[in-house]
Structure formats: C-alpha cells, structure tokens
Write a protein that holds these residues in place. Structure first.
Motif, mmCIF file in Angstrom:
data_model
loop_
_atom_site.group_PDB
_atom_site.id
_atom_site.type_symbol
_atom_site.label_atom_id
_atom_site.label_comp_id
_atom_site.label_asym_id
_atom_site.label_seq_id
_atom_site.Cartn_x
_atom_site.Cartn_y
_atom_site.Cartn_z
ATOM 1 N N LEU A 238 118.819 53.049 100.661
ATOM 2 C CA LEU A 238 118.922 51.594 100.619
ATOM 3 C C LEU A 238 118.558 50.571 98.973
ATOM 4 O O LEU A 238 119.361 50.153 99.360
ATOM 5 N N ALA A 239 117.462 51.378 98.834
ATOM 6 C CA ALA A 239 116.676 50.980 97.240
ATOM 7 C C ALA A 239 117.876 50.961 96.638
ATOM 8 O O ALA A 239 118.407 49.793 95.601
ATOM 9 N N ILE A 241 120.795 51.118 96.890
ATOM 10 C CA ILE A 241 121.934 49.821 96.750
ATOM 11 C C ILE A 241 121.897 48.648 96.113
ATOM 12 O O ILE A 241 122.538 48.044 95.932
ATOM 13 N N ALA A 242 120.914 48.322 96.782
ATOM 14 C CA ALA A 242 120.636 47.012 96.638
ATOM 15 C C ALA A 242 120.443 47.429 94.922
ATOM 16 O O ALA A 242 120.697 46.132 94.382
ATOM 17 N N MET A 243 119.761 48.598 94.277
ATOM 18 C CA MET A 243 119.737 48.059 92.951
ATOM 19 C C MET A 243 120.993 48.347 92.029
ATOM 20 O O MET A 243 120.168 47.906 91.015
ATOM 21 N N LYS A 244 121.808 48.192 92.623
ATOM 22 C CA LYS A 244 123.339 48.649 91.856
ATOM 23 C C LYS A 244 123.582 47.121 90.964
ATOM 24 O O LYS A 244 124.326 47.004 89.739
ATOM 25 N N HIS A 245 123.526 46.575 91.806
ATOM 26 C CA HIS A 245 123.662 45.309 91.311
ATOM 27 C C HIS A 245 122.301 44.707 90.427
ATOM 28 O O HIS A 245 122.577 43.292 90.151
ATOM 29 N N GLY A 259 123.939 53.752 93.001
ATOM 30 C CA GLY A 259 124.419 52.665 94.677
ATOM 31 C C GLY A 259 124.309 54.075 95.121
ATOM 32 O O GLY A 259 123.543 54.697 95.847
ATOM 33 N N ARG A 260 125.473 53.918 96.368
ATOM 34 C CA ARG A 260 125.297 54.547 97.700
ATOM 35 C C ARG A 260 125.794 56.438 96.872
ATOM 36 O O ARG A 260 126.117 56.893 97.918
#
Ligand SMILES: [Zn+2]
Length: 330
Positions: A238-239, A241-245, A259-260
């Motif tokens: 989940l971290a 996925i958040a860090m992808k942006h 991300g995923r």
C-alpha cells in the motif's frame, strides 16, 4: 466489468444454474460459471468457472534480407530465419522468431496444464448464518439430519482457435534468445512454458529463491486477482502504491518502485506465506485466491430482496479451505 447473462435452474428458481460473462472491452475480466447444488451427505456443491482464451501467435515480420542475414549469422541461425523484435511488459524490445507448428502445439498444451493448476484448489465454507444451502438427508435406520454443504471451486480452461467467442486474447511471442522477458496478463513469451526462478526478500531481510509458473500466475490476473500485496492489503505494498505519485522517484527505495507492480506487492518484505504465493513470487495457492469463486457464487443466488441482503451481509464471514471438507452435519 463484463456483462453477465444468467439462466435459472429449472427445478429451483432460487439459483442461477449458469452465469455467462462477456467482455465489454478487450481487457475485461470475463468468464462463465456453473453452479451444481448437491443434496448428499458426502457431496459438496460445485462452482465451476470456465475461462476460454484465444492465444494469439505473434510472428515477426519479414525483415529485408540484408538486415536479416547479419543478425542470423550473429545468432548462429540459418540466414533466412525470419526474426523480429517485440516489446515486453517493460517496453524492452526482445528478439523474436517464428512459431513452428510443433512449438505452438506444445505451448498451448503447456498453457492448459498450468491453467489446470487452479482446478480443485479451494472449498468455500459458509458461515453459521448462511443456511440457504442446508438440506435434510435421510439415513436409512438412523433418521433425518440437516446438512450444510461447502462449495468446491472447480476450474475449466479452454484455448480457442479464434478471438470470437473467447473471454480474452493473449499475445504470445517466441523468443529467439534465452533472455529475460517480462510478461503481463495479455502478453506472454515462449519462456512462460518453463518455471521461472524469482528471488525475493522476506521480512527478515533474507533473500530466498522461488519458482513460479508464469502462465498460472497470469491466469490468476485473468480471473481478476491482483498481486498478493493488494489482495492481502500488505502495508508495504500500500505504501508502494502511494509512493508511485511522489514527485521525486529517486527517493523511492527500489523494492517500492512501480506501484502495484512493486516488489513489495509481490510479497517482498513480508511473510513467506505471501512471497511464495502464485500471485506473489511462488506457486502456492493461498486462500485469498478463492475470491473469484466467492464473488461469482453470489451472482448465482436469486433470493428475494431481504434474503439477498442478508446473504450478501454474510460474504465477509465465509472462509476458505484448501482441502476437501464434506458437508457438515448440523
Ligand atoms: Zn502479475
């Protein structure tokens, strides 16, 4: 979302016997299913998911002879062998060659074998409040007892010769060299026929090697399953996925990148039970992978409004067994 069409059971209108899924776009998760209600003390209900895939053979276009000749010479192949390039899931262009009849037959056979790994892996166990499938069974000389069946999850896989009528299309290239080719659900290489070694870092920081059947993993995606980090809501995934942006991707640690598809979403930095899952880096079929069957089971129910709401309410309390458990005597 696929479009579903349903056919009621003749002898019991509380259930749909078949549910047919038609993809509404080219990357839609779609499959058919059939529910078999059992009323025997030794037999469970069966929910069979059927997935039909058109594997599309990608062959290289014929390059001009003056370009083809030196490449073939460098690779030690006959001068006229058609060769081309095709990008993998990461966009890296890989050298591909033509499929030969025998190779393609072997590929399809192996795809069916790996897909078959999903058959009979799970049993859905209803929670106490889900009594709708209960039945009375008469044992001669003993009297009548009430039973609650479980639901065996079956999987049938077909390869189709054409895109029409299939639930999905997957392109397949034949690699000219033994290179690392990254697959995704709709793109495979000839290498997917073999078990793939993948290394993973567990929560203790130790690196282990896992083996994965690539086609079986990608079939999991075609059934709608995400990577184990997403289905298990693993905090590191989940971290990631958040860090992808994050604006500064340089500051994102390697295992958290993408991300995923980050390493931690394949179960990296987590327990062995996540890492070695088929939707992680291994080939084990963990209970969370029964989700497509559980979701589909509820599409087979045709209860009236309130009963349906109560049944749906029980969904999060269903459990999954990875071995056969006969109907339970109540
Ligand atoms: Zn994957």
């Amino acid at each position: 979302m696929a479009r579903l069409s349903k056919k009621l059971k003749n002898d019991d209108q509380r259930y749909f016997e078949t549910v047919t899924g038609s993809p509404e776009s080219s990357r839609d998760t779609a499959f058919d299913s059939e529910l078999e209600i059992a009323k025997s003390a030794i037999r469970n209900c069966k929910l069979r998911i059927t997935l039909s895939i058109y594997y599309n053979q990608l062959n290289p276009e014929q390059l001009p002879d003056e370009i083809l000749r030196p490449i073939n010479t460098a690779l030690g192949r006959p001068p006229g062998t058609p060769l081309g390039a095709h990008p993998d899931a990461d966009g890296d262009r890989m050298l591909i060659r033509e499929w030969k009849g025998g190779e393609w037959t072997n590929f399809l056979q192996e795809a069916r074998r790996q897909a078959g790994m999903w058959d009979g892996k799970f049993w859905l166990i209803p929670p106490p409040e889900f009594w709708y499938l209960d039945f009375d069974y008469y044992w001669i000389g003993h009297g009548e007892y009430k039973y609650r069946p479980n639901i065996q999850c079956q999987f049938e896989f077909n390869t189709r010769p054409f895109a029409a009528g299939a639930h999905g299309q997957v392109d397949v290239v034949n690699l000219a060299k033994n290179e690392a080719f990254r697959s995704h659900s709709y793109l495979l290489s000839s290498k997917a026929m073999n078990q793939r070694p993948i290394s993973g870092t567990d929560m203790s920081g130790a690196t282990n090697n896992y083996m994965q059947w690539t086609i079986a993993h990608e079939i999991g995606h075609l059934l709608g399953l995400p990577h184990v980090g997403i289905s298990g809501r693993l905090p590191n995934c989940l971290a990631a996925i958040a860090m992808k942006h994050f604006p500064h991707q340089d500051s994102v640690p390697a295992l958290f990148k993408e991300g995923r598809n980050a390493d931690v979403c394949y179960g990296g930095l987590s327990r062995p039970g996540d890492l070695d899952d088929i939707m992680g880096k291994g080939s084990k079929f963990g209970t969370q992978n029964a989700q497509p069957w559980l979701d589909r089971l509820f599409e087979h129910l045709n209860f009236d409004g309130l009963t349906m709401a109560q049944a749906r309410h029980s969904k999060s309390r269903w459990t999954v067994s990875t071995y056969d458990q006969p109907p339970r005597r109540l």
